[in-house]
Scaffold this active site. Structure first.
Site, PDB file in Angstrom:
ATOM      1  CB  SER A 166      -6.394  22.884  27.072  1.00 57.90           C
ATOM      2  OG  SER A 166      -5.542  23.127  28.175  1.00 57.90           O
ATOM      3  CE1 TYR A 179     -10.976  23.897  30.128  1.00 56.98           C
ATOM      4  CE2 TYR A 179      -8.799  23.282  30.939  1.00 56.98           C
ATOM      5  CZ  TYR A 179      -9.590  24.017  30.078  1.00 56.98           C
ATOM      6  OH  TYR A 179      -9.012  24.868  29.167  1.00 56.98           O
TER       7      TYR A 179
HETATM    8  N1  LIG Z   1      -6.719  30.947  29.094  1.00 53.99           N
HETATM    9  C1  LIG Z   1      -6.069  29.798  29.188  1.00 53.99           C
HETATM   10  O1  LIG Z   1      -5.119  29.659  29.971  1.00 53.99           O
HETATM   11  C2  LIG Z   1      -6.459  28.647  28.303  1.00 53.99           C
HETATM   12  C3  LIG Z   1      -5.548  27.593  28.162  1.00 53.99           C
HETATM   13  C4  LIG Z   1      -5.867  26.519  27.359  1.00 53.99           C
HETATM   14  C5  LIG Z   1      -7.085  26.490  26.698  1.00 53.99           C
HETATM   15  N2  LIG Z   1      -7.963  27.518  26.857  1.00 53.99           N
HETATM   16  C6  LIG Z   1      -9.242  27.432  26.158  1.00 53.99           C
HETATM   17  O2  LIG Z   1      -9.396  28.546  25.328  1.00 53.99           O
HETATM   18  C7  LIG Z   1     -10.780  28.785  25.116  1.00 53.99           C
HETATM   19  C8  LIG Z   1     -11.063  30.266  25.303  1.00 53.99           C
HETATM   20  O3  LIG Z   1     -10.763  30.614  26.630  1.00 53.99           O
HETATM   21  P1  LIG Z   1     -10.171  32.034  27.048  1.00 53.99           P
HETATM   22  O4  LIG Z   1      -8.893  31.801  27.703  1.00 53.99           O
HETATM   23  O5  LIG Z   1     -10.222  32.977  25.925  1.00 53.99           O
HETATM   24  O6  LIG Z   1     -11.198  32.408  28.202  1.00 53.99           O
HETATM   25  P2  LIG Z   1     -12.276  33.585  28.331  1.00 53.99           P
HETATM   26  O7  LIG Z   1     -11.619  34.884  28.085  1.00 53.99           O
HETATM   27  O8  LIG Z   1     -12.955  33.331  29.627  1.00 53.99           O
HETATM   28  O9  LIG Z   1     -13.265  33.312  27.113  1.00 53.99           O
HETATM   29  C9  LIG Z   1     -14.254  32.336  27.133  1.00 53.99           C
HETATM   30  C10 LIG Z   1     -15.265  32.674  26.071  1.00 53.99           C
HETATM   31  O10 LIG Z   1     -16.266  31.649  26.069  1.00 53.99           O
HETATM   32  C11 LIG Z   1     -17.555  32.293  26.116  1.00 53.99           C
HETATM   33  N3  LIG Z   1     -18.525  31.464  26.805  1.00 53.99           N
HETATM   34  C12 LIG Z   1     -18.477  31.019  28.089  1.00 53.99           C
HETATM   35  N4  LIG Z   1     -19.599  30.337  28.377  1.00 53.99           N
HETATM   36  C13 LIG Z   1     -20.356  30.347  27.259  1.00 53.99           C
HETATM   37  C14 LIG Z   1     -21.637  29.819  26.922  1.00 53.99           C
HETATM   38  N5  LIG Z   1     -22.353  29.133  27.823  1.00 53.99           N
HETATM   39  N6  LIG Z   1     -22.113  30.021  25.684  1.00 53.99           N
HETATM   40  C15 LIG Z   1     -21.402  30.725  24.758  1.00 53.99           C
HETATM   41  N7  LIG Z   1     -20.187  31.246  25.012  1.00 53.99           N
HETATM   42  C16 LIG Z   1     -19.676  31.061  26.247  1.00 53.99           C
HETATM   43  C17 LIG Z   1     -17.311  33.587  26.886  1.00 53.99           C
HETATM   44  O11 LIG Z   1     -18.270  34.571  26.553  1.00 53.99           O
HETATM   45  P3  LIG Z   1     -19.593  34.915  27.397  1.00 53.99           P
HETATM   46  O12 LIG Z   1     -19.227  34.856  28.837  1.00 53.99           O
HETATM   47  O13 LIG Z   1     -19.944  36.269  26.892  1.00 53.99           O
HETATM   48  O14 LIG Z   1     -20.594  33.895  26.998  1.00 53.99           O
HETATM   49  C18 LIG Z   1     -15.952  33.995  26.328  1.00 53.99           C
HETATM   50  O15 LIG Z   1     -16.121  34.695  25.119  1.00 53.99           O
HETATM   51  C19 LIG Z   1     -11.532  27.877  26.081  1.00 53.99           C
HETATM   52  O16 LIG Z   1     -12.010  26.747  25.368  1.00 53.99           O
HETATM   53  C20 LIG Z   1     -10.453  27.447  27.067  1.00 53.99           C
HETATM   54  O17 LIG Z   1     -10.718  26.182  27.615  1.00 53.99           O
HETATM   55  C21 LIG Z   1      -7.674  28.607  27.636  1.00 53.99           C
END
Ligand SMILES: NC(=O)c1ccc[n+]([C@@H]2O[C@H](COP(=O)([O-])OP(=O)(O)OC[C@H]3O[C@@H](n4cnc5c(N)ncnc54)[C@H](OP(=O)(O)O)[C@@H]3O)[C@@H](O)[C@H]2O)c1
Length: 291
Positions: A166, A179
């Site tokens: 990130s 985080y």
């Molecule tokens: N969205 C942003 O603004 C942003 C920015 C920078 C980086 N990121 C990074 O991008 C990545 C994906 O995030 P996203 O934005 O796509 O968010 P998201 O839609 O909330 O997706 C998170 C994913 O992680 C899974 N997850 C959460 N807890 C888990 C666990 N204990 N075991 C296995 N899977 C788990 C969730 O599935 P389940 O709940 O079904 O387990 C979901 O599929 C993350 O690493 C986040 O830090 C996001």
């Protein structure tokens, strides 16, 4: 000689000529394991890679969502999609997941360590169990899966690992202290792996999005922490795959997010973190997840 050094394929002499890490990555017929595939960026990775002909192993906790996605993508693209529901926040879960893949003879050519979440609160007021789970998922599971996947890729002389970091990894993030630190780990760890493996045929990329339109902010509990230019998850995925094909160690998605991340690195650290604290400080009482 200990048992590890005899059993690890990476440690054996290999006559495999390492593939170049720049240029097109071969997707059709290969297999990607995607963590966090049930929503957001992980789901977009699944959609884009299925359209490029990759077979998939979909990992997250929400089994129903994974099954629906696997059924849809198998039907629309003629690929094989396996569903492996796993809570990667639990100790040993990544190793158990890898064991299930090996038991079924599923080789992984592209590992996408994407699952992750963030907490938002003054550090001492966030439940310790939740912070612990955050480190287990964002750091430990990602490190474990990288360690488990690399030997096979090295033995084959090719493969790829995308670790989703990130822009939060570029500077300390007050009120999201854990985080920001987990993402700094992912960035540093991944760039180091890139340097170790770039002449051994394995591409390793830290993908650093700014804010992305996903359910991530529902888990955080507020959108006020979205600093930078909002992108779609598909834009981020396409940028990440371009970065992989360019053989880069890391990539910030979006040039304005790149500028913001790197300006933070150039200014004095005390100044950067004070400005970040001013921007991130909660303006109203928080509803803490897990409390
Ligand atoms: N969205 C942003 O603004 C942003 C920015 C920078 C980086 N990121 C990074 O991008 C990545 C994906 O995030 P996203 O934005 O796509 O968010 P998201 O839609 O909330 O997706 C998170 C994913 O992680 C899974 N997850 C959460 N807890 C888990 C666990 N204990 N075991 C296995 N899977 C788990 C969730 O599935 P389940 O709940 O079904 O387990 C979901 O599929 C993350 O690493 C986040 O830090 C996001």
């Amino acid at each position: 000689m200990n048992s590890l050094s005899t059993s690890s394929p990476a440690s054996r002499f290999s006559s495999v000529r390492p593939a170049p890490i720049t240029g097109p990555f071969t997707y059709p017929g290969r297999r990607a394991l995607i963590t966090g595939a049930s929503s957001g960026i992980g789901e977009s990775f699944a959609r884009v890679l299925a359209a490029r002909g990759m077979n998939l192993i979909l990992v997250a906790r929400a089994e129903d969502k994974l099954r629906a996605l696997a059924t849809e993508l198998s039907a629309s693209h003629g690929i094989h999609a396996e569903v492996m529901p796993t809570d990667l926040g639990q100790d040993g879960a990544a190793r158990a997941l890898w064991g299930r893949c090996e038991a079924r003879g599923l080789e992984v050519d592209l590992l996408i360590n994407n699952a992750g979440f963030a907490t938002y609160a003054p550090f001492e007021s966030s439940p310790l169990a939740r912070e612990h789970e955050q480190v287990m998922l964002n750091v430990t599971a990602l490190m474990d899966l990288s360690h488990l996947a690399l030997p096979g890729m090295l033995a084959r002389g090719e493969g790829g690992i995308i670790n989703v970091a990130s822009t939060a990894g570029y500077q300390p993030v007050p009120y999201m202290a854990v985080y920001g630190a987990t993402k700094a780990f992912v960035l540093s760890f991944t760039e180091a792996l890139w340097a170790e493996n770039r002449e051994r045929g394995v591409r390793v990329l830290a993908l650093c999005p700014g804010p992305v339109e996903t359910p991530f902010f529902d888990v955080v509990g507020t959108r006020s922490v979205a600093v930078g230019v909002m992108m779609t998850s598909e834009q981020v995925v396409l940028a990440g795959l371009r970065g992989l094909e360019q053989g880069r160690p890391s990539l910030v998605a979006g040039w304005r997010n790149w500028l913001q991340a790197n300006l933070a690195r150039l200014s004095p650290r005390a100044l950067t973190v004070k400005i970040a604290a001013g921007m991130m400080k909660p303006r109203r009482p928080l509803q803490l997840a897990g409390s």
